[in-house]
Design a protein around this motif. Structure first.
Motif, PDB file in Angstrom:
ATOM      1  N   GLU A  12       0.910  -1.311   0.010  1.00  0.00           N
ATOM      2  CA  GLU A  12      -0.046  -0.128   0.102  1.00  0.00           C
ATOM      3  C   GLU A  12       1.032   1.244  -0.017  1.00  0.00           C
ATOM      4  O   GLU A  12       2.016   1.215   0.577  1.00  0.00           O
ATOM      5  CB  GLU A  12      -0.772   0.066   1.358  1.00  0.00           C
ATOM      6  CG  GLU A  12      -2.188  -0.859   1.232  1.00  0.00           C
ATOM      7  CD  GLU A  12      -3.189  -0.892   2.207  1.00  0.00           C
ATOM      8  OE1 GLU A  12      -2.916   0.207   3.123  1.00  0.00           O
ATOM      9  OE2 GLU A  12      -4.229  -1.496   2.262  1.00  0.00           O
ATOM     10  N   ARG A  13       0.233   2.147  -0.479  1.00  0.00           N
ATOM     11  CA  ARG A  13       0.951   3.649  -0.380  1.00  0.00           C
ATOM     12  C   ARG A  13       0.040   4.704  -0.539  1.00  0.00           C
ATOM     13  O   ARG A  13      -0.892   4.699  -1.024  1.00  0.00           O
ATOM     14  CB  ARG A  13       1.783   3.625  -1.837  1.00  0.00           C
ATOM     15  CG  ARG A  13       3.016   4.953  -1.809  1.00  0.00           C
ATOM     16  CD  ARG A  13       3.539   4.971  -3.268  1.00  0.00           C
ATOM     17  NE  ARG A  13       4.855   5.812  -3.259  1.00  0.00           N
ATOM     18  CZ  ARG A  13       5.894   5.304  -2.889  1.00  0.00           C
ATOM     19  NH1 ARG A  13       6.139   4.142  -2.495  1.00  0.00           N
ATOM     20  NH2 ARG A  13       6.870   6.387  -2.735  1.00  0.00           N
ATOM     21  N   ALA A  14       0.156   5.602   0.486  1.00  0.00           N
ATOM     22  CA  ALA A  14      -0.518   6.827   0.868  1.00  0.00           C
ATOM     23  C   ALA A  14      -0.216   7.873  -0.124  1.00  0.00           C
ATOM     24  O   ALA A  14       1.230   8.330  -0.150  1.00  0.00           O
ATOM     25  CB  ALA A  14      -0.562   7.264   2.223  1.00  0.00           C
ATOM     26  N   GLY A  17      -3.934  11.935  -3.920  1.00  0.00           N
ATOM     27  CA  GLY A  17      -5.180  11.505  -4.172  1.00  0.00           C
ATOM     28  C   GLY A  17      -5.741  10.215  -3.825  1.00  0.00           C
ATOM     29  O   GLY A  17      -6.878   9.772  -3.985  1.00  0.00           O
ATOM     30  N   GLY A  18      -5.322   9.528  -2.676  1.00  0.00           N
ATOM     31  CA  GLY A  18      -5.902   8.374  -1.846  1.00  0.00           C
ATOM     32  C   GLY A  18      -4.964   7.529  -1.509  1.00  0.00           C
ATOM     33  O   GLY A  18      -3.724   7.680  -2.020  1.00  0.00           O
ATOM     34  N   THR A  19      -5.529   6.443  -1.191  1.00  0.00           N
ATOM     35  CA  THR A  19      -4.302   5.122  -0.814  1.00  0.00           C
ATOM     36  C   THR A  19      -4.279   4.175  -1.832  1.00  0.00           C
ATOM     37  O   THR A  19      -5.560   3.632  -2.190  1.00  0.00           O
ATOM     38  CB  THR A  19      -4.804   4.631   0.339  1.00  0.00           C
ATOM     39  OG1 THR A  19      -4.716   5.548   1.550  1.00  0.00           O
ATOM     40  CG2 THR A  19      -4.149   3.368   0.874  1.00  0.00           C
ATOM     41  N   LEU A  20      -3.354   4.046  -2.460  1.00  0.00           N
ATOM     42  CA  LEU A  20      -3.183   2.994  -3.558  1.00  0.00           C
ATOM     43  C   LEU A  20      -2.873   1.410  -2.684  1.00  0.00           C
ATOM     44  O   LEU A  20      -1.837   1.489  -1.869  1.00  0.00           O
ATOM     45  CB  LEU A  20      -2.049   3.244  -4.431  1.00  0.00           C
ATOM     46  CG  LEU A  20      -2.061   4.660  -5.268  1.00  0.00           C
ATOM     47  CD1 LEU A  20      -0.965   4.648  -6.157  1.00  0.00           C
ATOM     48  CD2 LEU A  20      -3.232   4.254  -6.489  1.00  0.00           C
ATOM     49  N   ARG A  67      -5.761  -0.668  -6.668  1.00  0.00           N
ATOM     50  CA  ARG A  67      -7.173  -0.274  -6.046  1.00  0.00           C
ATOM     51  C   ARG A  67      -6.727   1.311  -5.747  1.00  0.00           C
ATOM     52  O   ARG A  67      -5.605   1.264  -5.051  1.00  0.00           O
ATOM     53  CB  ARG A  67      -7.884  -0.836  -5.042  1.00  0.00           C
ATOM     54  CG  ARG A  67      -8.278  -2.399  -5.587  1.00  0.00           C
ATOM     55  CD  ARG A  67      -9.060  -3.013  -4.224  1.00  0.00           C
ATOM     56  NE  ARG A  67      -9.581  -4.212  -4.637  1.00  0.00           N
ATOM     57  CZ  ARG A  67      -8.905  -5.550  -4.533  1.00  0.00           C
ATOM     58  NH1 ARG A  67      -7.440  -5.447  -4.143  1.00  0.00           N
ATOM     59  NH2 ARG A  67      -9.316  -6.606  -4.840  1.00  0.00           N
ATOM     60  N   LEU A  68      -7.716   2.180  -5.874  1.00  0.00           N
ATOM     61  CA  LEU A  68      -7.481   3.461  -5.184  1.00  0.00           C
ATOM     62  C   LEU A  68      -8.493   3.734  -4.319  1.00  0.00           C
ATOM     63  O   LEU A  68      -9.833   3.912  -4.615  1.00  0.00           O
ATOM     64  CB  LEU A  68      -7.349   4.310  -6.470  1.00  0.00           C
ATOM     65  CG  LEU A  68      -7.332   6.117  -5.946  1.00  0.00           C
ATOM     66  CD1 LEU A  68      -6.186   6.297  -5.042  1.00  0.00           C
ATOM     67  CD2 LEU A  68      -7.561   6.824  -7.183  1.00  0.00           C
ATOM     68  N   ALA A 131       5.724   3.886  -8.426  1.00  0.00           N
ATOM     69  CA  ALA A 131       6.646   3.420  -7.187  1.00  0.00           C
ATOM     70  C   ALA A 131       6.242   2.507  -6.099  1.00  0.00           C
ATOM     71  O   ALA A 131       6.827   1.652  -5.873  1.00  0.00           O
ATOM     72  CB  ALA A 131       6.797   4.954  -6.481  1.00  0.00           C
ATOM     73  N   LEU A 132       5.031   2.370  -6.311  1.00  0.00           N
ATOM     74  CA  LEU A 132       4.210   1.016  -5.493  1.00  0.00           C
ATOM     75  C   LEU A 132       4.593   0.060  -6.141  1.00  0.00           C
ATOM     76  O   LEU A 132       4.662  -1.094  -5.486  1.00  0.00           O
ATOM     77  CB  LEU A 132       2.861   1.329  -5.263  1.00  0.00           C
ATOM     78  CG  LEU A 132       1.940   0.594  -4.666  1.00  0.00           C
ATOM     79  CD1 LEU A 132       2.319   0.216  -3.093  1.00  0.00           C
ATOM     80  CD2 LEU A 132       0.454   0.536  -4.586  1.00  0.00           C
ATOM     81  N   LEU A 133       4.541  -0.191  -7.550  1.00  0.00           N
ATOM     82  CA  LEU A 133       4.866  -1.250  -8.336  1.00  0.00           C
ATOM     83  C   LEU A 133       6.070  -1.878  -7.916  1.00  0.00           C
ATOM     84  O   LEU A 133       6.174  -3.051  -7.961  1.00  0.00           O
ATOM     85  CB  LEU A 133       4.581  -1.030  -9.755  1.00  0.00           C
ATOM     86  CG  LEU A 133       4.830  -2.384 -10.627  1.00  0.00           C
ATOM     87  CD1 LEU A 133       3.990  -3.445 -10.344  1.00  0.00           C
ATOM     88  CD2 LEU A 133       4.820  -1.991 -12.124  1.00  0.00           C
TER      89      LEU A 133
END
Length: 286
Positions: A12-14, A17-20, A67-68, A131-133
């Motif tokens: 997860e990443r904050a 635009g929201g939490t990914l 997901r977002l 970056a999350l990927l």
């Protein structure tokens, strides 16, 4: 390092635009197949995401879910304070000129730009998703390597058993040859008509040559060395192991077909069992 094809990772990443939230799971597959599920805000990243995943993974059927979750308060309206301040100054000036002028709250809120919803920067959100990927792929590859280490250990144990069985056959071959020679000589001694000793010796040599498995054992030893080297390689080796196991199976079949002793027959069967067990493990290797 050996890597398993089955693995799972989540991250997860904050962001503003929201939490990914992302998940990546994989199962066995002959080739690389990637399935993606993305939010509408990140549909434009599909091709880039596929390319990034393909640089780190070479085989397996992968399911990538992104997901977002909108941040708290993202759906509420906010006042444009700067614009409201300007309108207030204008209202004070106009009220002095037009004392009878009245402005309702509804009219003020309907003025373009007074109310704003929280906007998301698409470029910034895409940057955060990529970056999350990368974080997700790091965990995913680590998971594959952990499972791969277990597979390599299981395969190594069976390869050791194959080498031990091949060594046992080498020890038995001289005894089997001597026994077969004695059997043949005993049968010839029972013949009513004596045979030419020179001719018999030639026939015996030819017959024993047909039972010779030295070449098969040499190739088997060579395959064992090669497999052990492959297990230490860093690149994906699943297909190479598939091919190598075909060679193992060929030598085991030849040993079985040439066997004239129950001991070597049993060893040939044991070799095939071990090879099949290795093949089951290899099916899960990238």
């Amino acid at each position: 390092m050996i890597r398993s094809m089955t693995a799972f990772a989540a991250a997860e990443r904050a962001t503003d635009g929201g939490t990914l939230a992302a998940e990546l799971r994989a199962v066995n597959h002959r080739f690389l197949e990637i399935g993606l599920r993305l939010p509408e805000e990140l549909r434009a990243l599909e091709l880039v995401l596929r390319e990034r995943i393909a640089t780190r993974v070479s085989r397996g059927k992968l399911d990538f879910v992104l997901r977002l979750r909108s941040p708290e308060g993202a759906g509420t309206l906010q006042l444009n304070d700067a614009l409201v301040a300007q309108l207030s100054a204008l209202s004070t000036d106009l009220s002095a000129r037009f004392p009878a002028l009245r402005t309702g709250l509804t009219d003020l809120l309907q003025f373009p730009g007074v109310l704003q919803s929280r906007a998301v920067d698409p470029a910034a959100l895409q940057h955060e998703a990529l970056a999350l990927l990368e974080d997700l792929l790091d965990g995913f590859v680590e998971s594959r390597e952990r499972e791969g280490a277990k597979l390599a250990q299981a395969i190594g144990e069976r390869v050791d058993a194959i080498a031990a069985n091949a060594a046992q056959v080498r020890e038995l071959i001289p005894l089997i040859r001597a026994g077969q020679r004695q059997k043949l000589e005993a049968r010839l001694a029972d013949l009513a008509q004596p045979a030419d000793p020179g001719r018999l010796e030639q026939e015996l040599v030819l017959w024993l040559q047909k039972l010779d498995v030295d070449e098969e054992l040499d190739r088997l030893d060579s395959h064992v060395k090669e497999l052990r080297c492959v297990l230490k390689q860093t690149e994906p080796v699943g297909r190479r192991l598939d091919f190598l196991l075909q060679e193992f199976n060929r030598e085991a079949n030849t040993l079985g077909s040439k066997s004239v002793d129950v001991r070597t027959t049993n060893i040939a069967v044991e070799l095939k069992v071990l090879i099949d067990q290795i093949r089951e493990q290899v099916q899960n290797i990238e």
